[in-house]
Write a protein that holds these residues in place. Structure first.
Motif, PDB file in Angstrom:
ATOM      1  N   LEU A   1       0.852  -1.191   0.000  1.00 11.15           N
ATOM      2  CA  LEU A   1       0.000   0.000   0.000  1.00 11.15           C
ATOM      3  C   LEU A   1       0.884   1.235   0.000  1.00 11.15           C
ATOM      4  CD1 LEU A   1      -3.021   0.970   0.213  1.00 11.15           C
ATOM      5  CD2 LEU A   1      -2.583   1.246   2.671  1.00 11.15           C
ATOM      6  N   ALA A   2       0.788   2.014  -1.064  1.00  8.93           N
ATOM      7  CA  ALA A   2       1.520   3.287  -1.122  1.00  8.93           C
ATOM      8  C   ALA A   2       0.611   4.365  -0.536  1.00  8.93           C
ATOM      9  CB  ALA A   2       1.888   3.622  -2.562  1.00  8.93           C
ATOM     10  N   ILE A   3       1.175   5.106   0.400  1.00  7.96           N
ATOM     11  CA  ILE A   3       0.382   6.128   1.094  1.00  7.96           C
ATOM     12  C   ILE A   3       1.186   7.425   1.197  1.00  7.96           C
ATOM     13  CG2 ILE A   3      -0.980   4.502   2.489  1.00  7.96           C
ATOM     14  CD1 ILE A   3       0.943   5.011   4.823  1.00  7.96           C
ATOM     15  N   GLY A   4       0.501   8.487   1.608  1.00  2.19           N
ATOM     16  CA  GLY A   4       1.176   9.764   1.840  1.00  2.19           C
ATOM     17  C   GLY A   4       1.546   9.908   3.308  1.00  2.19           C
ATOM     18  N   ASN A   5       1.982  11.107   3.673  1.00  2.00           N
ATOM     19  CA  ASN A   5       2.356  11.395   5.065  1.00  2.00           C
ATOM     20  C   ASN A   5       1.172  11.046   5.966  1.00  2.00           C
ATOM     21  OD1 ASN A   5       3.101  13.251   2.976  1.00  2.00           O
ATOM     22  ND2 ASN A   5       4.337  14.334   4.475  1.00  2.00           N
ATOM     23  N   LYS A   6       1.451  10.315   7.027  1.00  2.00           N
ATOM     24  CA  LYS A   6       0.337   9.908   7.896  1.00  2.00           C
ATOM     25  C   LYS A   6      -0.263  11.104   8.644  1.00  2.00           C
ATOM     26  CE  LYS A   6       1.480   5.072   8.483  1.00  2.00           C
ATOM     27  NZ  LYS A   6       2.086   4.049   9.341  1.00  2.00           N
ATOM     28  N   ASN A   7       0.537  12.142   8.850  1.00  2.00           N
ATOM     29  CA  ASN A   7       0.000  13.309   9.554  1.00  2.00           C
ATOM     30  C   ASN A   7      -1.135  13.965   8.776  1.00  2.00           C
ATOM     31  OD1 ASN A   7       0.086  15.325  11.718  1.00  2.00           O
ATOM     32  ND2 ASN A   7       0.683  16.706  10.073  1.00  2.00           N
ATOM     33  N   TYR A   8      -1.007  13.976   7.453  1.00  2.00           N
ATOM     34  CA  TYR A   8      -1.953  14.767   6.646  1.00  2.00           C
ATOM     35  C   TYR A   8      -2.863  13.943   5.729  1.00  2.00           C
ATOM     36  CZ  TYR A   8       1.470  18.597   7.524  1.00  2.00           C
ATOM     37  OH  TYR A   8       2.324  19.522   8.085  1.00  2.00           O
ATOM     38  N   SER A   9      -2.423  12.752   5.341  1.00  2.00           N
ATOM     39  CA  SER A   9      -3.112  12.104   4.221  1.00  2.00           C
ATOM     40  C   SER A   9      -4.345  11.312   4.653  1.00  2.00           C
ATOM     41  CB  SER A   9      -2.150  11.195   3.451  1.00  2.00           C
ATOM     42  OG  SER A   9      -2.804  10.687   2.314  1.00  2.00           O
ATOM     43  N   SER A  10      -5.450  12.028   4.683  1.00  2.00           N
ATOM     44  CA  SER A  10      -6.690  11.400   5.142  1.00  2.00           C
ATOM     45  C   SER A  10      -7.135  10.280   4.198  1.00  2.00           C
ATOM     46  CB  SER A  10      -7.791  12.451   5.260  1.00  2.00           C
ATOM     47  OG  SER A  10      -7.976  13.100   4.020  1.00  2.00           O
ATOM     48  N   TRP A  11      -6.913  10.470   2.894  1.00  2.00           N
ATOM     49  CA  TRP A  11      -7.342   9.405   1.964  1.00  2.00           C
ATOM     50  C   TRP A  11      -6.530   8.142   2.183  1.00  2.00           C
ATOM     51  CZ3 TRP A  11     -11.933   9.953   0.364  1.00  2.00           C
ATOM     52  CH2 TRP A  11     -12.432  11.197   0.029  1.00  2.00           C
ATOM     53  N   SER A  12      -5.255   8.320   2.546  1.00  2.00           N
ATOM     54  CA  SER A  12      -4.408   7.147   2.778  1.00  2.00           C
ATOM     55  C   SER A  12      -4.839   6.397   4.031  1.00  2.00           C
ATOM     56  CB  SER A  12      -2.951   7.574   2.961  1.00  2.00           C
ATOM     57  OG  SER A  12      -2.468   8.240   1.824  1.00  2.00           O
TER      58      SER A  12
ATOM     59  N   VAL B   1      -4.638  -1.080  -7.720  1.00  2.00           N
ATOM     60  CA  VAL B   1      -5.917  -0.417  -7.436  1.00  2.00           C
ATOM     61  C   VAL B   1      -5.609   0.950  -6.848  1.00  2.00           C
ATOM     62  CG1 VAL B   1      -8.195  -0.704  -6.382  1.00  2.00           C
ATOM     63  CG2 VAL B   1      -6.744  -2.705  -6.708  1.00  2.00           C
ATOM     64  N   TRP B   2      -6.106   1.987  -7.462  1.00  2.00           N
ATOM     65  CA  TRP B   2      -5.887   3.330  -6.923  1.00  2.00           C
ATOM     66  C   TRP B   2      -7.229   3.885  -6.512  1.00  2.00           C
ATOM     67  CZ3 TRP B   2      -5.916   1.803 -11.894  1.00  2.00           C
ATOM     68  CH2 TRP B   2      -6.752   2.486 -12.791  1.00  2.00           C
ATOM     69  N   ASP B   3      -7.204   4.793  -5.606  1.00  2.00           N
ATOM     70  CA  ASP B   3      -8.393   5.433  -5.031  1.00  2.00           C
ATOM     71  C   ASP B   3      -8.874   4.647  -3.794  1.00  2.00           C
ATOM     72  OD1 ASP B   3     -10.675   7.623  -5.841  1.00  2.00           O
ATOM     73  OD2 ASP B   3     -11.408   5.968  -4.636  1.00  2.00           O
ATOM     74  N   SER B   4      -9.036   5.409  -2.709  1.00  2.00           N
ATOM     75  CA  SER B   4      -9.323   4.804  -1.403  1.00  2.00           C
ATOM     76  C   SER B   4     -10.528   3.854  -1.413  1.00  2.00           C
ATOM     77  CB  SER B   4      -9.544   5.913  -0.373  1.00  2.00           C
ATOM     78  OG  SER B   4     -10.525   6.812  -0.825  1.00  2.00           O
ATOM     79  N   LEU B   5     -11.628   4.303  -2.005  1.00  2.00           N
ATOM     80  CA  LEU B   5     -12.835   3.472  -1.932  1.00  2.00           C
ATOM     81  C   LEU B   5     -12.696   2.221  -2.802  1.00  2.00           C
ATOM     82  CD1 LEU B   5     -15.602   3.132  -0.667  1.00  2.00           C
ATOM     83  CD2 LEU B   5     -16.566   4.653  -2.403  1.00  2.00           C
ATOM     84  N   ALA B   6     -12.058   2.375  -3.962  1.00  2.00           N
ATOM     85  CA  ALA B   6     -11.835   1.203  -4.823  1.00  2.00           C
ATOM     86  C   ALA B   6     -10.944   0.192  -4.098  1.00  2.00           C
ATOM     87  CB  ALA B   6     -11.183   1.634  -6.138  1.00  2.00           C
ATOM     88  N   ILE B   7      -9.963   0.690  -3.340  1.00  2.00           N
ATOM     89  CA  ILE B   7      -9.078  -0.218  -2.600  1.00  2.00           C
ATOM     90  C   ILE B   7      -9.870  -0.958  -1.521  1.00  2.00           C
ATOM     91  CG2 ILE B   7      -7.072  -0.350  -1.068  1.00  2.00           C
ATOM     92  CD1 ILE B   7      -5.951   2.150  -2.568  1.00  2.00           C
ATOM     93  N   ILE B   8     -10.730  -0.235  -0.818  1.00  2.00           N
ATOM     94  CA  ILE B   8     -11.525  -0.881   0.231  1.00  2.00           C
ATOM     95  C   ILE B   8     -12.452  -1.935  -0.387  1.00  2.00           C
ATOM     96  CG2 ILE B   8     -13.375  -0.456   1.913  1.00  2.00           C
ATOM     97  CD1 ILE B   8     -11.828   2.093   2.734  1.00  2.00           C
ATOM     98  N   GLU B   9     -13.029  -1.618  -1.526  1.00  2.00           N
ATOM     99  CA  GLU B   9     -13.872  -2.612  -2.224  1.00  2.00           C
ATOM    100  C   GLU B   9     -13.038  -3.841  -2.593  1.00  2.00           C
ATOM    101  OE1 GLU B   9     -16.943  -2.930  -2.699  1.00  2.00           O
ATOM    102  OE2 GLU B   9     -17.934  -0.990  -2.838  1.00  2.00           O
ATOM    103  N   TYR B  10     -11.825  -3.599  -3.065  1.00  2.00           N
ATOM    104  CA  TYR B  10     -10.951  -4.702  -3.472  1.00  2.00           C
ATOM    105  C   TYR B  10     -10.609  -5.585  -2.265  1.00  2.00           C
ATOM    106  CZ  TYR B  10      -7.049  -7.263  -5.496  1.00  2.00           C
ATOM    107  OH  TYR B  10      -6.213  -8.270  -5.930  1.00  2.00           O
ATOM    108  N   ILE B  11     -10.278  -4.935  -1.160  1.00  2.00           N
ATOM    109  CA  ILE B  11      -9.941  -5.704   0.054  1.00  2.00           C
ATOM    110  C   ILE B  11     -11.154  -6.528   0.502  1.00  2.00           C
ATOM    111  CG2 ILE B  11      -9.177  -5.545   2.466  1.00  2.00           C
ATOM    112  CD1 ILE B  11      -8.068  -2.734   1.788  1.00  2.00           C
ATOM    113  N   ALA B  12     -12.330  -5.901   0.434  1.00  2.00           N
ATOM    114  CA  ALA B  12     -13.547  -6.604   0.859  1.00  2.00           C
ATOM    115  C   ALA B  12     -13.774  -7.851   0.006  1.00  2.00           C
ATOM    116  CB  ALA B  12     -14.745  -5.666   0.769  1.00  2.00           C
ATOM    117  N   GLU B  13     -13.468  -7.733  -1.275  1.00  2.00           N
ATOM    118  CA  GLU B  13     -13.671  -8.855  -2.189  1.00  2.00           C
ATOM    119  C   GLU B  13     -12.607  -9.944  -1.969  1.00  2.00           C
ATOM    120  OE1 GLU B  13     -14.909  -7.299  -6.122  1.00  2.00           O
ATOM    121  OE2 GLU B  13     -13.406  -8.751  -6.803  1.00  2.00           O
ATOM    122  N   ARG B  14     -11.379  -9.497  -1.711  1.00  2.00           N
ATOM    123  CA  ARG B  14     -10.277 -10.467  -1.565  1.00  2.00           C
ATOM    124  C   ARG B  14     -10.320 -11.171  -0.210  1.00  2.00           C
ATOM    125  NH1 ARG B  14      -4.809 -11.444  -0.586  1.00  2.00           N
ATOM    126  NH2 ARG B  14      -3.335 -11.561  -2.326  1.00  2.00           N
TER     127      ARG B  14
END
Ligand SMILES: N[C@@H](CCC(=O)N[C@@H](CS)C(=O)NCC(=O)O)C(=O)O
Length: 220
Positions: A6-17, A68-81
């Motif tokens: 999972l590639a993410i941004g700075n944890k302090n700021y990146s709400s989508w991550s 998979v890019w985009d937070s919601l698409a990733i959550i959908e992917y995890i739910a499926e996997r």
């Protein structure tokens, strides 16, 4: 099976991550995390994000040759996997409701997002919110109350057990806390449940340990 990355941004700021990260960590799903500093002005950092996804945004999940890019698409992917993790409720009506509130978060609440950016370092302090942001705060609380009342009997989270909707709304918990937003006792109880989660605390600790400051997010 490939290990998820999972590639993410700075944890302090990146709400989508924070959203898919929490969905993975809270469910004990193994993954490798790659943190890429955002908005540094260093083209190499942007290139790194682009090497994960041509959308040029994080979060991005890599599962072998699937990206998979985009937070919601990733959550959908995890739910499926990982169907056994039950990120979505079993009941069709509850699931439809959960998907709707996740989509509403994903596409809305612009005033709240703009005026109360996630910033874990920020000293707790109230700000004067616009009417639109105040309406967003009221709507979030209405959503949480309705989820809990209609579908939350099985546990302390929005749909009882921790799921996709909790992950999608997690950064709002930080926003409400940091900007000292006045909330109802039910909202506070839900926020306390979220803030007590070990995964939520781990993200927060990591974010607070970061030293990179993004000036444009430090204005309020
Ligand atoms: N709708 C996207 C939004 C992703 C997004 O805006 N990510 C920001 C960080 S929170 C980003 O990658 N910004 C880096 C840039 O634009 O260079 C999602 O849900 O994943």
């Amino acid at each position: 099976m490939a290990v998820l990355e999972l590639a993410i941004g700075n944890k302090n700021y990146s709400s989508w991550s924070m959203r898919p990260w929490l969905a993975l960590r809270a469910n004990d799903i193994p993954f490798v995390e790659t943190v890429i500093p955002l908005y540094t002005g260093n083209p190499a950092d942007k290139e790194r994000i682009l090497s994960f996804s041509r959308a040029g945004k994080v979060p991005v999940l890599v599962d072998g040759d699937i990206t998979v890019w985009d937070s919601l698409a990733i959550i959908e992917y995890i739910a499926e996997r990982y169907p056994e993790k039950k990120l979505w409720p079993d009941d069709a009506a509850a699931r439809a409701f959960a998907r709707s509130v996740c989509a509403e978060m994903h596409s809305g609440f612009m005033a709240l997002r703009n005026e109360c950016g996630m910033n874990l370092h920020r000293p707790v302090r109230a700000v004067t919110l616009s009417a639109d942001a105040r309406a967003n705060v009221a709507r979030v609380q209405q959503i949480w109350r309705e989820c809990r009342t209609r579908y939350g009997a099985g546990g302390p989270f929005l749909f009882g057990r921790f799921g996709a909707a909790d992950a999608m709304y997690a950064p709002v918990v930080h926003r409400f806390r940091t900007y000292a937003i006045e909330v109802t006792p039910e909202t506070q109880a839900y926020m306390d449940t979220m803030m007590a989660m070990p995964a939520f605390q781990e993200w927060t600790r990591d974010g607070l340990a970061e030293t990179l400051v993004i000036e444009r997010f430090e204005t309020v």
